[in-house]
Design an enzyme around this catalytic site. Structure first.
Site: not given
Ligand SMILES: C[C@](O)(C(=O)O)[C@H](CC(=O)O)C(=O)O
Ligand SMILES: [Mg+2]
Length: 303
Positions: A118, A213
């Site tokens: 990320e 997600n």
């Protein structure tokens, strides 16, 4: 021993085939190898290994203080017991570009089918909390390029996650995701999207597979499999779900023992000994020793 029957190479090829078939694939989070085995028995498509769960399991918050070794170890333990492809969270890569590259190598060696990295700064935060900070896009591009170059198996799925939505807005976050794809990301993970429209915009802009997600109590509404599939998503993760379920029941069960003084009222909340043994394939270990498995289900309590 009765471990996985597929090599990491086969599992990565299975994942590549899943990502090419245009369907949505469900990857629940496994908080331990036993849970991964249950996910496989239920015939899910794959197993997700969450950084938040690795940390929580160690009684730590999800702020990047669990170590690379702890992540690799958990990944390896899970890959050892399942034929499903497993993907793991590597947070920000455990350092900048060189470390991200090494992390990818270690995850490949441990048998993982993919990982996500990320664009947050270290120390990172849970993607669904406020106050996140991100690195310059160019820094993340370096991380992604190094991680991609480090792959030994072209089917190892490098997933670039962008946390930029909350910091810079949707449009800039889409620009970042495109740059991450150009740098070698095989899949994109747009973190903490705020509406279906945003999921749609991402799908329209990005040419590689996309991950959704569906973490509980966060910023995104919990979309159904069919909704995500029609939005064109390729994978959905339920990262912390099994841990939340288990801990919820442990909490209630401990209260019941305090209140009642015994477990008699909570037996139906438990996994039965026979189901645990079945999941462990206990009986099959008898091929090593005929006396290992002599458990029979009876109505009378075990002595
Ligand atoms: C996906 C995630 O990165 C994880 O570590 O599981 C977390 C999940 C969560 O904290 O609910 C995240 O979304 O940041
Ligand atoms: Mg995480």
């Amino acid at each position: 021993m009765l471990f996985t029957t597929k090599t990491p190479t086969q599992k990565r090829a299975d994942l590549a085939a899943q990502l090419a078939d245009g369907k949505l694939h469900q990857f629940p989070g496994a908080f331990n190898p036993l849970c991964a085995q249950l996910i496989e028995r239920k015939r899910f498509d794959g197993v997700y290994i969450s950084g938040a769960v690795i940390a929580a399991d160690l009684c730590l918050p999800d702020i990047g203080i669990a170590t690379l070794d702890e992540f690799v170890n958990r990944g390896r333990q899970i890959c050892r017991v399942t034929d499903l492809p497993a993907i793991i969270d590597i947070d920000t890569g455990f350092g900048e570009a060189m470390s991200a590259a090494r992390t990818v190598r270690l995850m490949e060696e441990a048998g993982l089918a993919g990982c996500h990295i990320e664009d947050q700064v270290m120390p990172k935060r849970c993607g669904h909390l406020d106050g996140k900070e991100i690195v310059e896009a160019s820094v993340m591009v370096q991380r992604v390029r190094a991680a991609s170059d480090a792959k030994m198996d072209s089917n190892f799925c490098l997933i670039a996650r962008s946390d930029a939505r909350a910091v810079e807005g949707l449009e800039k976050s889409i620009d970042r995701m495109k740059a991450y794809v150009d740098a070698g990301a095989d899949m994109i993970f747009p973190e903490a999207m705020q509406s279906e429209k945003e999921f749609e915009a991402i799908r329209a802009a990005i040419d590689v597979p996309i991950l959704a997600n569906m973490t509980e109590f966060g910023k995104s509404r919990l979309l159904n499999k069919s909704e995500l599939e029609s939005l064109g998503f390729n994978m959905v993760i339920y990262p912390v779900t099994t841990l939340r379920l288990a801990m919820g029941e442990v909490n209630r069960g401990l209260d019941a023992i305090l209140k009642d003084g015994d477990q008699n009222n909570i037996l139906d909340k438990m996994q039965h000994r026979k189901d645990l043994y079945d999941l462990l394939r206990y009986e099959q270990y008898n091929k090593f020793d005929q006396d290992l498995f002599n458990f029979e289900v009876t109505d009378t309590p075990m002595s």
